[in-house]
Design a protein around this motif. Structure first.
Motif, PDB file in Angstrom:
ATOM      1  N   UNK A 128       0.837  -1.201   0.000  1.00  0.00           N
ATOM      2  CA  UNK A 128       0.000   0.000   0.000  1.00  0.00           C
ATOM      3  C   UNK A 128       0.873   1.252   0.000  1.00  0.00           C
ATOM      4  N   UNK A 129       1.945   1.220   0.761  1.00  0.00           N
ATOM      5  CA  UNK A 129       2.866   2.360   0.785  1.00  0.00           C
ATOM      6  C   UNK A 129       3.579   2.488  -0.558  1.00  0.00           C
ATOM      7  N   UNK A 130       3.885   1.363  -1.171  1.00  0.00           N
ATOM      8  CA  UNK A 130       4.527   1.394  -2.489  1.00  0.00           C
ATOM      9  C   UNK A 130       3.617   2.052  -3.513  1.00  0.00           C
ATOM     10  N   UNK A 131       2.327   1.795  -3.422  1.00  0.00           N
ATOM     11  CA  UNK A 131       1.377   2.368  -4.380  1.00  0.00           C
ATOM     12  C   UNK A 131       1.292   3.876  -4.232  1.00  0.00           C
ATOM     13  N   UNK A 132       1.552   4.395  -3.023  1.00  0.00           N
ATOM     14  CA  UNK A 132       1.484   5.846  -2.796  1.00  0.00           C
ATOM     15  C   UNK A 132       2.798   6.556  -3.102  1.00  0.00           C
TER      16      UNK A 132
END
Length: 178
Positions: A128-132
């Motif tokens: 999820x952090x990678x997507x942001x």
């Protein structure tokens, strides 16, 4: 007066019929991806006959029936097991299964490798952090990023280079601290 074209007899183009027959013939032929079965297949017999001769079950439910909760006691006649005429097929298939799948050498583009390395170094397994992240230029979703990283891990050579470089960094850091 009616036109002459309406009453004209239609002619058959026999070359077309031959081409059509070839297509029909190809569709009716059985496509068998397994080499062992294909080599021992007899086109004069039915599918059930061919498979029973090889010792392969046509209907798995008939071989391993689902047990019923309660069966009234009855006299059960002994069922005759099918005679395996071609046991070599099963042996060859078992040998192939023991060998396992062939290794696929997947090689990802350099951009994807750099993206995966950056994301793994910075976020570990937090998709999820990678997507942001701002480097996610193509706005991949967390699942898409996870898929990319799994592909990267499947590419044996590229992932191994990444792991080797990580080990070297850890060793260099330990040397610097001492």
């Amino acid at each position: 007066m009616p036109s002459a074209k309406k009453n004209r007899r239609k002619t058959i183009n026999y070359t077309n019929k031959k081409k059509m027959w070839k297509k029909v013939k190809q569709k009716t032929q059985v496509h068998i991806p397994c080499e062992q079965i294909k080599n021992s297949w007899d086109s004069k017999k039915t599918v059930k006959q061919n498979l029973s001769e090889m010792g392969i079950a046509v209907n798995p439910n008939a071989v391993l029936p689902i047990p019923k909760p309660y069966v009234f006691p009855t006299i059960i006649a002994e069922e005759s097991k099918p005679v395996v005429v071609k046991p070599t097929v099963l042996k060859e298939m078992e040998l192939e299964a023991e060998q396992g799948e062939k290794e696929r050498n997947i090689k990802l583009p350099a951009d994807n490798v750099l993206f995966c390395i950056y994301m793994l170094d910075k976020y570990k397994e937090d998709y999820k952090a990678m997507a942001r992240d701002k480097r996610n230029a193509y706005q991949l979703t967390p699942k898409q990023i996870r898929h990319e990283i799994r592909e990267f891990k499947r590419s044996k050579q590229q992932y191994q280079k990444y792991l080797d470089s990580k080990r070297e960094q850890i060793v260099n850091d330990e040397v610097m601290q001492t």
